[in-house]
Write a protein that holds these residues in place. Sequence first.
Motif, short mmCIF file in Angstrom:
data_model
loop_
_atom_site.label_atom_id
_atom_site.label_comp_id
_atom_site.label_asym_id
_atom_site.label_seq_id
_atom_site.Cartn_x
_atom_site.Cartn_y
_atom_site.Cartn_z
N ARG A 24 17.27 1.33 -22.74
CA ARG A 24 18.66 1.07 -22.32
C ARG A 24 19.45 2.34 -22.08
NH1 ARG A 24 22.11 -1.77 -25.94
NH2 ARG A 24 21.39 -0.33 -27.52
N LYS A 25 18.95 3.47 -22.58
CA LYS A 25 19.78 4.67 -22.55
C LYS A 25 19.11 5.85 -21.86
CE LYS A 25 22.17 3.24 -26.68
NZ LYS A 25 22.36 3.39 -28.12
N ALA A 26 19.93 6.60 -21.16
CA ALA A 26 19.44 7.85 -20.56
C ALA A 26 20.32 9.00 -21.01
CB ALA A 26 19.45 7.76 -19.04
N VAL A 27 19.71 10.15 -21.16
CA VAL A 27 20.44 11.36 -21.53
C VAL A 27 20.28 12.36 -20.39
CG1 VAL A 27 20.50 13.28 -23.18
CG2 VAL A 27 20.06 10.95 -24.00
N ILE A 28 21.39 12.93 -19.95
CA ILE A 28 21.35 13.91 -18.86
C ILE A 28 22.07 15.18 -19.31
CG2 ILE A 28 21.82 14.35 -16.42
CD1 ILE A 28 21.99 11.39 -15.91
N PRO A 29 21.33 16.24 -19.64
CA PRO A 29 21.99 17.49 -20.03
C PRO A 29 22.50 18.22 -18.78
CG PRO A 29 19.64 17.44 -20.66
CD PRO A 29 19.86 16.34 -19.70
N VAL A 30 23.76 18.59 -18.83
CA VAL A 30 24.37 19.30 -17.68
C VAL A 30 25.21 20.48 -18.17
CG1 VAL A 30 24.45 17.27 -16.16
CG2 VAL A 30 26.36 17.70 -17.69
N ALA A 31 24.90 20.96 -19.38
CA ALA A 31 25.78 21.96 -20.00
C ALA A 31 25.42 23.40 -19.64
CB ALA A 31 25.74 21.78 -21.52
N GLY A 32 24.24 23.63 -19.06
CA GLY A 32 23.72 25.00 -18.91
C GLY A 32 24.58 25.90 -18.03
N TYR A 33 24.44 27.23 -18.24
CA TYR A 33 25.22 28.20 -17.48
C TYR A 33 24.82 28.26 -16.00
CZ TYR A 33 27.00 30.42 -21.76
OH TYR A 33 27.62 30.67 -22.94
N GLY A 34 23.55 28.02 -15.72
CA GLY A 34 23.10 28.13 -14.33
C GLY A 34 23.10 29.55 -13.83
N THR A 35 22.56 30.47 -14.66
CA THR A 35 22.64 31.90 -14.29
C THR A 35 21.84 32.24 -13.04
OG1 THR A 35 20.82 32.34 -15.81
CG2 THR A 35 23.04 32.70 -16.65
N ARG A 36 20.82 31.41 -12.72
CA ARG A 36 20.03 31.71 -11.52
C ARG A 36 20.84 31.49 -10.24
NH1 ARG A 36 15.50 27.64 -12.13
NH2 ARG A 36 17.15 26.64 -13.32
N PHE A 37 21.98 30.82 -10.39
CA PHE A 37 22.75 30.48 -9.19
C PHE A 37 24.12 31.15 -9.19
CE2 PHE A 37 21.72 26.90 -6.10
CZ PHE A 37 22.36 27.54 -5.05
N LEU A 38 24.25 32.24 -9.96
CA LEU A 38 25.52 32.98 -9.91
C LEU A 38 25.62 33.72 -8.57
CD1 LEU A 38 25.60 34.35 -13.56
CD2 LEU A 38 27.27 32.80 -12.50
N PRO A 39 26.80 33.92 -8.00
CA PRO A 39 28.09 33.59 -8.59
C PRO A 39 28.55 32.15 -8.35
CG PRO A 39 28.44 34.72 -6.53
CD PRO A 39 26.95 34.67 -6.74
N ALA A 40 27.79 31.36 -7.53
CA ALA A 40 28.28 30.02 -7.18
C ALA A 40 28.54 29.16 -8.41
CB ALA A 40 27.26 29.33 -6.27
N SER A 41 27.73 29.36 -9.47
CA SER A 41 27.82 28.50 -10.65
C SER A 41 28.81 29.01 -11.69
CB SER A 41 26.43 28.36 -11.27
OG SER A 41 25.89 29.65 -11.49
N LYS A 42 29.57 30.07 -11.35
CA LYS A 42 30.47 30.63 -12.36
C LYS A 42 31.57 29.63 -12.74
CE LYS A 42 33.40 34.51 -13.55
NZ LYS A 42 34.80 34.28 -13.22
N ALA A 43 32.24 29.07 -11.74
CA ALA A 43 33.35 28.16 -12.04
C ALA A 43 33.08 26.73 -11.57
CB ALA A 43 34.63 28.69 -11.39
#
Length: 312
Positions: A24-43
């Motif tokens: 019945r349940k799914a977990v989706i982590p979306v908290a990471g910094y995403g450093t491989r995609f800086l600077p787009a992922s900064k803000a």
Amino acid sequence: MGLSVEFAQQFSPYIAIMIHRNIRKAVIPVAGYGTRFLPASKAQPKEMFLVVDKPTIQYVVEEAVAAGIQDILMIISKGKRAIEEHFDPNRELEAELEHAGRTLELEEIRRISSMANIHYVWQRELNGLGDAVSYAKHHVGDEAFALLLGDTIVESNTPVTRQLIDIHQRYGESVVAFEQVALDKVSRYGIMKGRLIEDGLYHIEDLVEKPAPESAPSNLAIAGRYLLTPDIFPSLENIPQGKNNEIQLTDALRMLLQQKPIYGLHFEGDRYDIGNKLDFLKTNVIFGLRHAELGAEFRQFLRLLSDTGPDE
Ligand code: UTP
């Protein structure tokens, strides 16, 4: 029409198992910094990056919903509010679209905010994927759950999460999705050592993090989709920090392997990792070419571009 008494008597143990193993349940982590995609992922959350006309995270939630799951827990952090806003109803926008008679857009906006019950929990410090998953313990309780990485799209005829659920319902244990990668790329992934037990399905014997090609036990790589039993939580609590001083989910799975079988599914489908720049670009081209409205014109544009180069 109700079940006949004979049918219920004959099959009730199996029906009970199927109900018990209903996911019945799914977990989706979306908290990471995403450093491989800086600077787009900064803000901006990388999970909100567009693949043609939809944010990546919407593809992921749609996969969970298509697999029959309505209850979704997202693990979020600072700077990820845009994800919540994308799935929350926006009554003013709805009223505006209604007023303008833009029915199609209105329906789509309403569909996005009503397709699942989405809950959010904050990862206090970004200590890795395993740490992010440990925040789901309270929400999932004693049920098995699907885990989908929020920066990874998987396309397949049957949603890969559904494929994992089907295996879990038959075997009752955790199942991890694997894809085949080129041998010269195995050193980027967690790789499976396993024993084939039926078509596409392995009994996992070990998981090797980023092996050199010459020592890799296979070229089957962990693909960002899991079906986990709650036994994963004690393992997550007991493993020490691993690579990059983070709590690694793969390490917890290796610990769990000491106690319980874990199955590996070489799934049918294609995986797209939005978290690195090159794969993000490739994914947009592939999805652009397939797009119902834009595909034909985009294909023409790419043909012209390959004939004449970008300066013409
Ligand atoms: P990644 O392995 O891509 O890590 O996470 P990352 O930190 O986001 O990105 P890089 O390596 O610095 O570029 C896979 C998924 O797990 C989430 C991410 O948001 C992504 O959707 N994640 C990762 C967390 O929720 N918490 C973490 O501590 C790490």
